[in-house]
Design a protein around this motif. Structure first.
Motif, PDB file in Angstrom:
ATOM      1  N   TYR A   6       0.868  -1.399  -0.034  1.00  0.00           N
ATOM      2  CA  TYR A   6       0.028  -0.048   0.149  1.00  0.00           C
ATOM      3  C   TYR A   6       1.054   1.363  -0.001  1.00  0.00           C
ATOM      4  O   TYR A   6       0.932   2.038   0.896  1.00  0.00           O
ATOM      5  N   ILE A  34      -5.253  -5.137  -4.886  1.00  0.00           N
ATOM      6  CA  ILE A  34      -3.858  -5.204  -5.278  1.00  0.00           C
ATOM      7  C   ILE A  34      -3.581  -6.013  -6.334  1.00  0.00           C
ATOM      8  O   ILE A  34      -3.598  -7.597  -6.168  1.00  0.00           O
ATOM      9  N   GLU A  43      -4.329   3.557  -1.637  1.00  0.00           N
ATOM     10  CA  GLU A  43      -4.222   2.344  -1.202  1.00  0.00           C
ATOM     11  C   GLU A  43      -4.212   2.269   0.282  1.00  0.00           C
ATOM     12  O   GLU A  43      -3.118   2.809   0.986  1.00  0.00           O
ATOM     13  N   SER A  44      -4.974   1.178   0.979  1.00  0.00           N
ATOM     14  CA  SER A  44      -4.924   1.013   2.318  1.00  0.00           C
ATOM     15  C   SER A  44      -5.485  -0.210   2.580  1.00  0.00           C
ATOM     16  O   SER A  44      -6.338  -0.772   1.816  1.00  0.00           O
ATOM     17  N   TRP A  59      -0.240   5.708   4.006  1.00  0.00           N
ATOM     18  CA  TRP A  59      -1.613   5.585   4.456  1.00  0.00           C
ATOM     19  C   TRP A  59      -1.713   5.360   6.314  1.00  0.00           C
ATOM     20  O   TRP A  59      -2.599   5.785   6.796  1.00  0.00           O
ATOM     21  N   ARG A 110       0.935   3.348  -2.879  1.00  0.00           N
ATOM     22  CA  ARG A 110       0.471   4.331  -3.602  1.00  0.00           C
ATOM     23  C   ARG A 110      -0.944   5.123  -3.208  1.00  0.00           C
ATOM     24  O   ARG A 110      -1.174   4.588  -1.967  1.00  0.00           O
ATOM     25  N   ARG A 139     -10.453  -2.272  -2.166  1.00  0.00           N
ATOM     26  CA  ARG A 139      -9.315  -2.098  -2.907  1.00  0.00           C
ATOM     27  C   ARG A 139      -8.555  -3.488  -3.320  1.00  0.00           C
ATOM     28  O   ARG A 139      -8.318  -4.085  -2.211  1.00  0.00           O
ATOM     29  N   GLN A 153       1.184  -5.561  -9.896  1.00  0.00           N
ATOM     30  CA  GLN A 153       1.745  -4.709  -8.772  1.00  0.00           C
ATOM     31  C   GLN A 153       2.586  -5.542  -7.921  1.00  0.00           C
ATOM     32  O   GLN A 153       3.646  -5.302  -7.648  1.00  0.00           O
ATOM     33  N   ASN A 206      -9.120  -0.140   3.183  1.00  0.00           N
ATOM     34  CA  ASN A 206     -10.183   0.063   2.119  1.00  0.00           C
ATOM     35  C   ASN A 206     -10.502  -1.426   1.479  1.00  0.00           C
ATOM     36  O   ASN A 206      -9.765  -2.009   0.795  1.00  0.00           O
ATOM     37  N   GLN A 226      -7.273  -8.818  -0.052  1.00  0.00           N
ATOM     38  CA  GLN A 226      -7.025  -7.897  -0.923  1.00  0.00           C
ATOM     39  C   GLN A 226      -5.674  -8.199  -2.111  1.00  0.00           C
ATOM     40  O   GLN A 226      -4.958  -7.370  -2.346  1.00  0.00           O
TER      41      GLN A 226
END
Length: 531
Positions: free
Chosen positions: A55, A69, A60-61, A291, A57, A67, A73, A64, A95
């Motif tokens: 996280y 990933i 991103e958290s 974050w 970026r 969200r 990435q 969340n 995530q």
């Protein structure tokens, strides 16, 4: 416009001294921030294991839940990390993190795989099911499975329920993959029964976050002492340091000062000791996590060995610089401040001569240095548009206040026949702001930075003015109350930090620089009226 009264020469000398010290202090800070500091080398550029969270970026958290990933990435992250680390520790399966073992295998990395637990039993069931599936699919990749992270610290599960989850995983996976639970070292001593549920203990030892924060020069000694105590307390159980590290930015806690040099010093000395004594460890953490600034203030976002752009913050060998080219940046900011104050401060002035210009240049040097310092703090701390907007407006108001007062100070020191007196409303506003922020620091200051650069401008400027001009009228009741409040709160902050926090002392100095002139005017007027 008022005529100047006769002034004591001592006050003039003190005003000059204050301006000179402020200018030199700002330049010195940037010089020392920009110089290379010799730090002991690490034994190797490669590190055994590091905590990995993707996280890094904007937006991103882990909080969340919507969200996800992408595997691409995570693959890009692990490719970068494989150049520096042999292993990554994860904390959850959700995530998109469940793909970490499969991707780590491509890059020849091992994984300390985490299964996240909290009070949500349905979510816990999904995490455990996915974790068990991953262990069965990639047992050769895993160094271990960590079932739950600081669940007891957060108070989200009882020791009994947590142990049941751990045993559920233990019976479902191959015996070749060890199982553990991770928490701060104090909680292992508080709940020793948890040792029976795990194959080995994973302890977190973070000298900065201790209830009694540890200075970086004593941090390794503290970790060594804790590690030895835990091995004595749990004979026959292997003990791993699951999290240790040092932040590169943020609020000082007593003598524990975040910084790039201190992060390098702690990590390098710890790595040398861990290799010499063959201590299993995991560092926190791979990347800076923006974050976390929302959760833990500035300091939360800067525990990474790599920054949020995936660049190493320092080498594991050679000297380290706190602020690269800091001496150049600070010098330019001071020069720009000096030119600005000289031009604006002398515009339509009623004085001539070198004294007024010198006073403006000194005030500008100090103000430029302070504003650059505050700008750097804003860059490190601000995460949202409203934070940037509020910070920029506050800095502009501070600059306006300092410029206005510098004009009056320069006129006094240049012996001008008349001087424009600063309005009392601005002093009241800055006293109120000081009192408000001091209240936040006293009652909710764990994650709050000290905005020293911002408040240095009005506080030093009013102190210099007060040395040269003795008010003839009584300060308002509100100003007297605020002056007493900021003095009291500033003192409380120093006491709370056990007198070890330089930032708390500097904050007290700024509070007194605003408050003492109010007390002095109050005393002079009261004494005159009582005669």
């Amino acid at each position: 416009m008022l005529s100047l009264p006769a002034r004591l020469s001592l006050s003039i000398y003190l005003a000059w001294l204050l301006l000179v010290l402020t200018a030199l202090g700002g330049l010195f800070w940037w010089w020392q921030a920009g110089r290379a500091v010799e730090v002991p080398d690490a034994p190797s550029a490669r590190i055994a294991c590091v905590s990995y969270a993707p996280y890094r970026r904007s937006g991103e958290s882990p909080f969340n839940s919507h969200r996800f990933i992408r595997p691409a990435q995570i693959s890009a992250d692990l490719r970068i990390l494989s150049e520096h680390f042999n292993c990554v520790r994860t904390y959850a399966q959700s995530q998109g993190l469940s793909v970490v073992p499969a991707i780590a295998r491509r890059y020849g990395m091992k994984v300390l795989m985490g299964i996240w637990l909290d009070r949500n039993r349905r979510k816990n069931a999904r995490e455990i099911a996915q974790g068990i599936a991953n262990v069965r699919a990639y047992p050769q990749v895993l160094r271990g499975v960590i079932v739950g992270n600081e669940v007891l610290l957060r108070g989200e599960l009882s020791p009994r329920d947590l142990a049941a989850y751990i045993r559920q995983v233990r019976v479902a996976i191959p015996a070749s993959v060890p199982v553990s639970y991770a928490d701060v070292w104090e909680n292992w001593k508080r709940y020793p029964q948890m040792a029976a549920a795990v194959d080995y203990l994973t302890i977190h030892v973070l000298p900065y976050w201790e209830d009694k924060p540890i200075a970086v020069k004593h941090a390794l000694r503290h970790v060594v002492r804790i590690y030895a105590a835990m091995r004595r307390a749990f004979p026959g159980k292997r003990v791993m340091i699951g999290e240790t590290g040092w932040p590169s930015a943020g609020r000082s806690r007593r003598a524990a000062v975040p910084g790039l040099v201190n992060e390098a010093r702690y990590l390098r000395t710890f790595l040398a000791y861990a290799q010499a004594k063959k201590i299993p460890y995991n560092l926190i953490e791979a990347f800076d996590q923006p974050w976390k600034r929302v959760q833990e203030g500035t300091v939360g976002g800067y525990w990474g060995i790599l920054n949020a752009q995936a660049k190493p913050k320092f080498s594991m060998r050679g000297p380290v610089t706190e602020v690269p080219y800091g001496w150049l940046l600070g010098g330019l900011a001071a020069l720009i401040g000096a030119l600005l104050f000289a031009l604006v401060g002398s515009w339509k002035s009623a004085w001539r001569g070198w004294r007024g210009y010198l006073a403006l240049v000194l005030a500008g040097l100090g103000s430029g240095s302070a504003l650059l310092w505050q700008g750097r703090q804003m860059y490190l701390a601000c995460t949202r548009f409203w934070q940037w907007s509020l910070a920029v407006v506050a800095c502009l108001l501070a600059l306006y206040t300092a410029l206005s007062l510098a004009r009056s100070v320069a006129a006094c020191l240049a012996r001008a026949p008349t001087v424009v007196l600063p309005t009392r409303h601005w002093r009241f506003a800055w006293l109120f702001a000081l009192a408000f922020y001091s209240l936040l620091e006293v009652f909710d200051g764990r994650y709050r930075d000290f905005p020293l650069g911002l408040f240095a401008l009005p506080s030093v400027a009013y102190a210099a003015w007060a040395l040269l001009w003795h008010e003839a009228s009584m300060p308002s009741l509100e100003q007297r109350l605020l002056a007493a409040l900021v003095s009291l709160l500033g003192g409380i902050m120093v006491v709370k930090e056990h007198g070890q926090n330089l930032c708390a002392w500097l904050w007290l100095g700024l509070c007194l620089a605003m408050a003492v002139p109010v007390f002095a005017s109050w005393w002079r007027v009261w004494r005159r009226l009582s005669c």
